[in-house]
Design an enzyme around this catalytic site. Structure first.
Site: not given
Ligand SMILES: *Cc1c(COP(=O)(O)O)cnc(C)c1O
Length: 360
Positions: A103, A172, A196
């Protein structure tokens, strides 16, 4: 009563049953108004109250200081990978990025389209099994910001510390927001895709320090400018109303559970149980250095990968769903977000022991 499986999916992930039941009860007739939240104008008094309550509850849960905006946007976390440099990286300036897995790599690759990216540190030489110590980071003087990912959902690596750098931290937190207390004031910006630990996919929540808003590049599209969202209460256009409402129900549920401090206790117990099961057997392995192990996403391998299929089939038969590892990693992965109780991990650990006995 409806039978619910233990869903270990990495995302879109399990939601608390109580939240879904409440949404179900309110689906056709929200609080006597005779319509669903999905059918409400986002400008209506009712929806604005729903939206404001969600923001207020999130602020309470994370103790968000008043000089931070809370934005409810769309496009998931991935869209932020572009929005962040468009808003926070002035022409000619450099942003530092820390690479700890898939990511954070995606984020820095996207940022390269917009300006200078310095990879201040990479876990690549460590096979992404650990996080490079901050003493080894090559920071840029005057960097516009430093971006990192607090929990690499795929690799299962998590920061158990907050970097200390001069530049504003942009993090993030898609897969570990609300899983334990944080000090928001240490960050310039926190963002998280909702699917999540917050709610349905598509929604992204950002907590942005006010002084970072309003400096977007002139080419930044109106819809991607944080100022547009901030000035319009995240309702410049039609927001993802139902997702926002569901996120609000999750926040209410979290408060009822005792907030993020209670989540931390519960999540600690869950991850300790699972890692203990892995470490105390030769049949299962997890390669991450213990201090960098994720509390939320636990990848593990079986001693013989030819048994993977049987493991997954047996798990599914017991209502333990979505344990297959990410296609780039293989093996298994158990995502144990807030919505999963200790009972889910107990059921998994019991199954793992049983499977090992049968096949070791
Ligand atoms: C799932 C995830 C993403 C991507 O999320 P989307 O909503 O599908 O764009 C980005 N960073 C992390 C750490 C993630 O777990």
């Amino acid at each position: 009563m409806t039978k619910r499986a233990h869903n270990f999916c990495a995302g879109p992930a399990a939601l608390p049953t109580a939240v879904l039941e409440r949404a179900q009860a309110e689906m056709l007739d929200w609080q006597g108004k005779g319509l669903s939240v999905m059918e409400m104008s986002h400008r209506s008094e009712e929806f604005v109250a729903i939206a404001e309550k969600a923001e207020q509850d999130l602020r309470e849960l994370l103790n968000v200081p008043s000089h931070y905006k809370v934005l409810f946007m769309q496009g998931g976390a991935s869209q932020q990978f572009a929005q962040i440099p468009l808003n926070l990286l002035p022409e000619g300036a450099t942003a530092d990025y820390v690479e700890t897995g898939i990511w954070s790599k995606k984020a820095l690759e996207e940022a390269r389209r917009f300006g200078n990216v310095n990879v201040a540190a990479s876990g690549k030489a460590l096979d992404f099994f650990d996080i490079p110590a901050q003493s080894e980071w090559q920071l840029t003087k005057g960097a516009a910001y430093l971006h990192y990912c607090s929990n690499e959902t795929i690799g299962g690596v998590q920061f158990d510390w907050v970097p200390e750098v001069e530049a504003p931290l942009v993090v993030d937190m898609s897969s570990d927001i609300l899983s334990r207390p944080i000090d928001v004031s240490r960050y310039g910006m926190i963002y998280a895709g909702a699917q999540k630990n917050i709610g349905p996919s598509g929604l992204v929540v950002a907590i942005v320090r006010e002084d970072l808003i309003g400096h977007a590049r002139s080419i930044c599209p109106t819809m991607l400018n944080y100022k547009t969202a901030a000035d319009n209460g995240s309702m410049y256009n039609t927001p993802a109303t139902y997702s926002w409402y569901l996120a609000g129900l999750v926040f209410e549920w979290l408060k009822e559970q005792g907030g993020v401090a209670a989540m931390e206790q519960r999540n600690r117990a869950k991850k300790e149980l699972l890692y203990k099961a892995i470490d105390s057997s030769d049949f299962y392995t997890n390669p991450i250095r213990p201090a960098a192990r994720s509390w939320m996403n636990v990848p593990f391998r079986l001693a013989d990968e030819r048994l993977d299929k049987a493991f997954l089939a047996g798990a599914e038969a017991r209502g333990l769903l979505n344990l297959k590892g990410h296609r780039s990693v293989g093996g298994m992965r158990a995502s144990i977000y807030n919505a999963l109780g200790l009972d889910a991990v107990e059921a998994l650990v019991a199954y793992m022991a049983e499977f090992e006995k049968e096949h070791a």
